[in-house]
Design a protein around this motif. Structure first.
Motif, PDB file in Angstrom:
ATOM      1  N   PHE A 110      37.795 -64.106 -34.989  1.00  0.00           N
ATOM      2  CA  PHE A 110      37.230 -63.114 -34.083  1.00  0.00           C
ATOM      3  C   PHE A 110      36.391 -62.015 -34.736  1.00  0.00           C
ATOM      4  O   PHE A 110      35.612 -61.372 -34.046  1.00  0.00           O
ATOM      5  N   LEU A 111      36.543 -61.745 -36.014  1.00  0.00           N
ATOM      6  CA  LEU A 111      35.780 -60.666 -36.632  1.00  0.00           C
ATOM      7  C   LEU A 111      34.368 -61.131 -36.986  1.00  0.00           C
ATOM      8  O   LEU A 111      34.128 -62.323 -37.182  1.00  0.00           O
ATOM      9  N   PRO A 112      33.431 -60.191 -37.121  1.00  0.00           N
ATOM     10  CA  PRO A 112      32.069 -60.556 -37.543  1.00  0.00           C
ATOM     11  C   PRO A 112      32.066 -61.137 -38.957  1.00  0.00           C
ATOM     12  O   PRO A 112      33.027 -61.003 -39.717  1.00  0.00           O
ATOM     13  N   ASP A 113      30.939 -61.749 -39.326  1.00  0.00           N
ATOM     14  CA  ASP A 113      30.850 -62.473 -40.595  1.00  0.00           C
ATOM     15  C   ASP A 113      31.099 -61.593 -41.815  1.00  0.00           C
ATOM     16  O   ASP A 113      31.629 -62.069 -42.817  1.00  0.00           O
ATOM     17  N   GLU A 114      30.730 -60.333 -41.775  1.00  0.00           N
ATOM     18  CA  GLU A 114      30.909 -59.491 -42.953  1.00  0.00           C
ATOM     19  C   GLU A 114      32.369 -59.131 -43.214  1.00  0.00           C
ATOM     20  O   GLU A 114      32.709 -58.630 -44.281  1.00  0.00           O
ATOM     21  N   PHE A 115      33.258 -59.413 -42.266  1.00  0.00           N
ATOM     22  CA  PHE A 115      34.679 -59.125 -42.441  1.00  0.00           C
ATOM     23  C   PHE A 115      35.530 -60.392 -42.599  1.00  0.00           C
ATOM     24  O   PHE A 115      36.748 -60.312 -42.567  1.00  0.00           O
ATOM     25  N   LYS A 116      34.910 -61.531 -42.773  1.00  0.00           N
ATOM     26  CA  LYS A 116      35.662 -62.786 -42.906  1.00  0.00           C
ATOM     27  C   LYS A 116      36.512 -62.812 -44.168  1.00  0.00           C
ATOM     28  O   LYS A 116      37.550 -63.471 -44.202  1.00  0.00           O
ATOM     29  N   GLU A 117      36.090 -62.096 -45.220  1.00  0.00           N
ATOM     30  CA  GLU A 117      36.856 -62.077 -46.463  1.00  0.00           C
ATOM     31  C   GLU A 117      38.248 -61.502 -46.244  1.00  0.00           C
ATOM     32  O   GLU A 117      39.209 -61.932 -46.876  1.00  0.00           O
ATOM     33  N   ILE A 118      38.349 -60.526 -45.342  1.00  0.00           N
ATOM     34  CA  ILE A 118      39.653 -59.951 -45.016  1.00  0.00           C
ATOM     35  C   ILE A 118      40.581 -61.037 -44.478  1.00  0.00           C
ATOM     36  O   ILE A 118      41.756 -61.105 -44.837  1.00  0.00           O
ATOM     37  N   GLY A 119      40.051 -61.895 -43.620  1.00  0.00           N
ATOM     38  CA  GLY A 119      40.846 -62.977 -43.052  1.00  0.00           C
ATOM     39  C   GLY A 119      41.295 -63.975 -44.091  1.00  0.00           C
ATOM     40  O   GLY A 119      42.446 -64.427 -44.087  1.00  0.00           O
ATOM     41  N   TRP A 120      40.393 -64.340 -45.015  1.00  0.00           N
ATOM     42  CA  TRP A 120      40.754 -65.322 -46.036  1.00  0.00           C
ATOM     43  C   TRP A 120      41.777 -64.755 -47.015  1.00  0.00           C
ATOM     44  O   TRP A 120      42.708 -65.447 -47.426  1.00  0.00           O
ATOM     45  N   VAL A 121      41.626 -63.484 -47.381  1.00  0.00           N
ATOM     46  CA  VAL A 121      42.598 -62.848 -48.285  1.00  0.00           C
ATOM     47  C   VAL A 121      43.956 -62.741 -47.593  1.00  0.00           C
ATOM     48  O   VAL A 121      45.003 -63.025 -48.187  1.00  0.00           O
TER      49      VAL A 121
END
Length: 114
Positions: free
Chosen positions: A56-67
């Motif tokens: 659900f988050l924009p592309d610039e915040f995807k790293e937060i999801g993966w971490v």
């Protein structure tokens, strides 16, 4: 027709996840002290946050999801046991074939074998 093909691909993806995942069991250990069972709760929390962030988050915040997902997976193995039941080579082949065909149908809308 294209929507039906994509829906079929999505259903095949879900079915392949079931085929691969029904032989994996996650168990937690019962500890006499309250702080030792927190890691199991943390793993569920971080996995949920990670998946929701990736979707659900924009592309610039995807790293937060993966971490967050990586922390959740690490916490699963630190706090509990993952039991992998044996699976046959045929079932493994079938699950990956269904996953590949389902992904192709879902992403392109074309039947991959024709």
């Amino acid at each position: 027709m294209r929507a039906f093909v994509k829906l079929t691909g999505f259903c095949l993806l879900i079915y392949s996840i079931y085929l691969l995942g029904h032989n994996i069991l996650f168990t937690t250990n019962v500890y006499p002290y309250w702080w030792r069972g927190i890691a199991a709760d943390v793993s569920v929390l971080f996995l949920a946050i990670g998946v929701l962030s990736i979707v659900f988050l924009p592309d610039e915040f995807k790293e937060i999801g993966w971490v967050s997902t990586a922390i959740g997976i690490l916490a699963v193995f630190m706090s509990s046991r993952a039991i992998l039941n044996p699976t046959s080579l045929w079932e493994f082949f079938l699950a990956f074939m269904v996953m590949a065909i389902g992904y192709k149908l879902f992403s392109t809308g074309r039947v991959p074998l024709l």
